[in-house]
Scaffold this active site. Structure first.
Site, PDB file in Angstrom:
ATOM      1  N   GLU A 165       0.863  -1.181   0.000  1.00 47.98           N
ATOM      2  CA  GLU A 165       0.000   0.000   0.000  1.00 47.98           C
ATOM      3  C   GLU A 165       0.898   1.229   0.000  1.00 47.98           C
ATOM      4  OE1 GLU A 165      -2.955   0.179   3.045  1.00 47.98           O
ATOM      5  OE2 GLU A 165      -4.172  -1.388   2.147  1.00 47.98           O
TER       6      GLU A 165
ATOM      7  N   ASP B  25      -5.684   9.829   9.033  1.00 49.97           N
ATOM      8  CA  ASP B  25      -4.316   9.519   9.442  1.00 49.97           C
ATOM      9  C   ASP B  25      -3.972  10.179  10.769  1.00 49.97           C
ATOM     10  OD1 ASP B  25      -3.955   8.096   7.119  1.00 49.97           O
ATOM     11  OD2 ASP B  25      -3.150   9.800   6.007  1.00 49.97           O
TER      12      ASP B  25
END
Length: 269
Positions: A49, A60
């Protein structure tokens, strides 16, 4: 058969679980990413990824946010990320690469390169799948069709708060694999509750017939092994960033390889 489907089929025959590490493209140095991708594969990773840097990454935590900010400061955007994948493909034509990011960079890319330009250019670069955090399934059927036309998989997140209706929506569109977020919160937050993961996966699998990977909160061999008992794949992001963030350039790949080999060995044990 796509690279992602072929990889999961091979692992299924071997009764092994997929190791999917995440690294922000352009971190910790702008030009190092293809070398790190090769190091991941050599250490036993099955899918990579690759995070597309973005200035406002709502899912995030601080560790990955900082990595993205440093990459952006070095001029790494979506066009540069695609070039990194092209470079990786010069030596590796087998390992699936998934771009993980947000809608804004994709939409800006299409404003510059034309409608459908992202799917076209990502496929040409050697990308296999795309996970766009802020594209819910009910709003991205046209995008999904563009990806499908170019042989790209569209991967979605599911969470502990996902309803059966949302899981069904995802199951209708998703290809490749589904990424189950094991925690309520951003990347790197909270404590992994493997019992809760074990309880959640059967509900997801009632609707989702493709592999299910689990991420968020997996930090070491023990947590990876525990999740690997119930999931088809283990996704590790924040800890990967932490392993490499303070290393001199010549030590980044060796440190990353050593960490991922521990995870691979735990999954295979």
């Amino acid at each position: 058969m796509s690279r992602i489907a072929a990889t999961f089929a091979r692992l299924g025959e071997q009764k092994r679980k997929a190791l999917i590490p995440y690294i922000t493209a352009g971190f910790p140095q702008a030009g190092i990413t293809p070398d790190l991708m090769h190091a991941m594969v050599e250490a036993g990773s099955d899918v990579i990824e690759l995070g597309v840097p973005f200035s406002d990454p709502m899912a995030d935590g601080p560790v990955i946010q900082k990595a993205g900010e440093l990459a952006l400061a070095q001029g790494v955007g979506l066009a540069q990320v695609l070039q990194m994948v092209r470079s990786f493909r010069e030596r590796n034509d087998d390992t699936p690469v998934v771009l993980m990011g947000y809608a804004n960079p994709v939409e800006r890319y299409e404003l510059k390169h034309g409608a459908g330009g992202f799917a076209r250019d990502a496929a040409a670069a050697g990308v296999d799948g795309v996970l766009i955090v802020d594209y819910p399934p009910e709003e991205c059927e046209e995008f999904a069709a563009q990806l499908k036309a170019h042989g790209l998989d569209l991967i979605f997140l599911l969470a502990p708060t996902s309803t059966d209706a949302r899981i069904q929506q995802v199951a209708r569109i998703a290809t490749g694999y589904v990424y189950y977020v094991s925690l309520k919160g951003v990347t790197g937050a909270g404590h992994l509750d493997t019992a809760a993961v074990e309880e959640a996966l059967p509900r997801i699998r009632r609707h989702v017939k493709i592999p299910v990977g689990v991420g968020f909160g997996i930090r070491d061999a023990a947590s990876a092994k525990a999740v690997g008992r119930v999931a088809d794949a283990v996704v590790i992001g924040t800890k990967v960033i932490q392993v490499v963030e303070d290393q001199p350039r010549e030590q980044v790949a060796p440190h990353l390889s050593a960490f991922l080999r521990e995870i691979r060995d735990a999954l295979d044990s």
